[in-house]
Design an enzyme around this catalytic site. Structure first.
Site, mmCIF file in Angstrom:
data_model
loop_
_atom_site.group_PDB
_atom_site.id
_atom_site.type_symbol
_atom_site.label_atom_id
_atom_site.label_comp_id
_atom_site.label_asym_id
_atom_site.label_seq_id
_atom_site.Cartn_x
_atom_site.Cartn_y
_atom_site.Cartn_z
ATOM 1 C CG HIS A 138 -28.849 7.629 -2.207
ATOM 2 N ND1 HIS A 138 -30.145 7.460 -2.630
ATOM 3 C CD2 HIS A 138 -28.860 7.419 -0.859
ATOM 4 C CE1 HIS A 138 -30.913 7.195 -1.578
ATOM 5 N NE2 HIS A 138 -30.153 7.154 -0.498
ATOM 6 C CE LYS A 160 7.436 9.588 3.589
ATOM 7 N NZ LYS A 160 7.630 9.253 4.998
ATOM 8 C CD GLU A 170 2.007 3.799 3.830
ATOM 9 O OE1 GLU A 170 1.081 4.635 3.734
ATOM 10 O OE2 GLU A 170 3.057 4.044 4.414
HETATM 11 O O1 PA5 Z 1 2.643 4.579 7.709
HETATM 12 C C1 PA5 Z 1 3.620 5.161 7.311
HETATM 13 O O2 PA5 Z 1 4.761 4.790 7.590
HETATM 14 C C2 PA5 Z 1 3.480 6.418 6.478
HETATM 15 O O3 PA5 Z 1 2.211 6.618 6.021
HETATM 16 C C3 PA5 Z 1 3.901 7.608 7.325
HETATM 17 O O4 PA5 Z 1 3.018 7.733 8.420
HETATM 18 C C4 PA5 Z 1 3.890 8.899 6.522
HETATM 19 O O5 PA5 Z 1 4.628 8.736 5.340
HETATM 20 C C5 PA5 Z 1 4.497 10.019 7.346
HETATM 21 O O6 PA5 Z 1 5.777 9.658 7.780
HETATM 22 P P1 PA5 Z 1 6.474 10.355 8.994
HETATM 23 O O7 PA5 Z 1 5.669 10.117 10.207
HETATM 24 O O8 PA5 Z 1 7.823 9.740 9.055
HETATM 25 O O9 PA5 Z 1 6.550 11.823 8.653
#
Ligand code: PA5
Length: 465
Positions: A318, A434, A293
């Site tokens: 494996h 989202k 990410e």
């Molecule tokens: O790293 C990130 O920003 C995302 O993976 C969030 O952790 C995830 O989308 C959840 O978001 P939030 O903590 O705002 O609910």
């Protein structure tokens, strides 16, 4: 290679990414030298802790641990038998890592069950979520809702389902069974916490989801799981000390990042984290989220990204290993080795005709020795075949070593992003996902997005075989 403080336990073996050591390929001193300017710039940038807020969390004296421990102590007094975490992505993976590595007895159905059962729910699949929610007894359950933004729809839906159930069962007392972890100012969860006066723990505004494990996001679950958060933070602090070195050849996290960035330029852009410990599988998944990410981004018309993936020793020997050894040379593999397994047993020669058996060399050997031999053989085979290989080694799985690993990977990820000249802290594509999901569910102002998605929602029979 690097002068490491005595209390830092991680060692990074860099031999098998170096030219002249591998049978083919590898990185030369000139490759690292070529990064000198970019590296100095990235080092300066990382010292801006108002931007890279996760740096300030690596300190055993942070209020996050004090507050988390205090909230957990109050919860223990209420004799809860079940603890549920609602969250997704960075709001769940750190807690999952800690539970699997350090408190497996809290996993429902564990072979040696502990006093408290802890479930970390990071999905809204009705088929798996509803049976769990329906089985909870509100009187005996504490719920921790974790969302930095306070607006993630999966977490919101889980929360709404449970709040209704708990309200129906407990009336006004429902709030005593909830702890909300969110931004100190912004978002729906914060607004609700204020209106309903629910206990809330803060996620610092300058710490994003996937960098938040050392805040209350990971530390409150740690306290509930019976893990000493101070030790996690002490581990992170000792790694932070090592990560102060500007020279990337002396800084393990910078080296890890630089090696991956340089090897990607030579075609090695699939990054495998290969723990030889089942207790670290979620750590590898946490890393995948952080790395993927943070580093998969658009830079103008260019698409940047290193693709992380997980393999588990010995299971995936494996499965995936064939591909890693004989397939395309697009992998950079990091094995994660743990020196002590904590427990062991000798393998008995108990079958009839044992002496003639094809596995008689096993008899009397320790299970740990078998596991280690499998790991060492895999590493040797990879290196001998010219596959770029790093090895991260810890003496044992502990709160301290987990803290070090968390901080190591966070610094490495942020540093890699800066070397690649992208923002390792944002996630525009996740935000877009989202937004589009909310539009499909009828969110105000989402009509245009919803209309644009229509052709993608159901298959055109013309193309369906
Ligand atoms: O790293 C990130 O920003 C995302 O993976 C969030 O952790 C995830 O989308 C959840 O978001 P939030 O903590 O705002 O609910």
């Amino acid at each position: 290679m690097s002068p490491s403080p005595a209390n830092s336990l991680i060692r990074l073996d860099t031999r098998w990414v170096r030219a002249g050591e591998l049978s083919t390929g590898g990185l030369s001193p000139a490759d690292f030298e070529g990064l000198r300017e970019a590296s100095a710039k990235a080092h300066r940038e990382l010292s801006r802790t108002e931007r890279f807020g996760f740096f300030t969390l690596a300190d055993p004296a942070t209020p996050a641990w004090r507050e988390s421990a205090k909230a957990a102590k109050a919860a223990w007094k209420k004799n809860f038998t079940d603890f549920v975490i609602l969250g997704i992505g960075g709001s769940a993976l750190g807690a999952k890592t800690l539970q699997q590595a350090l408190a497996p007895e809290t996993i429902p159905g564990a072979p040696k069950p502990g006093k408290v059962r802890v479930r970390i729910l990071d999905n809204v699949d009705p088929g798996t979520l509803l049976p769990v929610l329906n089985a909870l007894d509100p009187k005996k359950t504490l719920v921790n809702v974790v969302s930095k933004s306070g607006t993630t729809v999966e977490t919101a839906a889980q929360f709404l389902l449970l709040a209704k159930k708990f309200r129906a069962a407990l009336g006004k007392k429902w709030k005593d069974h909830f702890v909300l972890t969110t931004d100190p100012e912004k978002g729906e969860l914060r607004r609700l916490a204020r209106e309903e006066n629910v206990l809330t723990l803060d996620v610092p505004p300058n710490v994003g989801g996937r960098y938040s494990v050392l805040s209350a996001v990971g530390l409150f679950p740690a306290a509930i799981l019976g893990i000493d958060g101070k030790k996690i933070l002490a581990g992170a602090a000792s790694m932070k000390e090592r990560c102060g070195a500007e020279n990337l050849l002396q800084n393990p996290a910078y080296f890890f990042a630089a090696a991956h960035v340089l090897l990607a330029k030579k075609g090695g852009n699939v990054n495998v984290l290969f723990p030889y410990s089942e207790k670290l599988e979620f750590l590898a998944r946490w890393f995948c989220q952080l790395w993927g990410e943070s580093l998969g981004k658009k830079k103008g018309s260019e698409r940047i990204g290193l693709t992380p993936t997980v393999a588990l020793g010995t299971t995936d020997q494996h499965s995936q290993l064939q591909l890693y050894l004989d397939g395309p040379r697009d992998k950079v593999i990091t094995t994660l080795s743990v020196e002590s397994h904590g427990t062991d047993a000798a393998i008995p020669a108990s079958l009839p005709g044992a002496k003639e058996s094809g596995v008689n060399f096993l008899y009397g050997k320790k299970l740990g020795a078998l596991f280690d031999a499998e790991r060492d053989a895999t590493k040797a085979a990879l290196a001998r075949n010219g596959v770029s290989l790093l090895d991260l080694r810890i003496p044992a799985i502990s709160a301290h070593s987990l803290g070090e690993l968390f901080f190591f990977f966070e610094v490495a990820t942020a540093f890699a992003g800066l070397l690649l000249e992208i923002d390792p802290l944002d996630q525009p594509a996740v935000e877009e996902g989202k937004r589009l999901a909310a539009a499909l569910l009828g969110k105000k102002d989402g009509e245009e997005d919803a209309r644009a998605l229509t052709p993608y929602r159901s298959p055109d029979p013309k193309f369906v075989l």
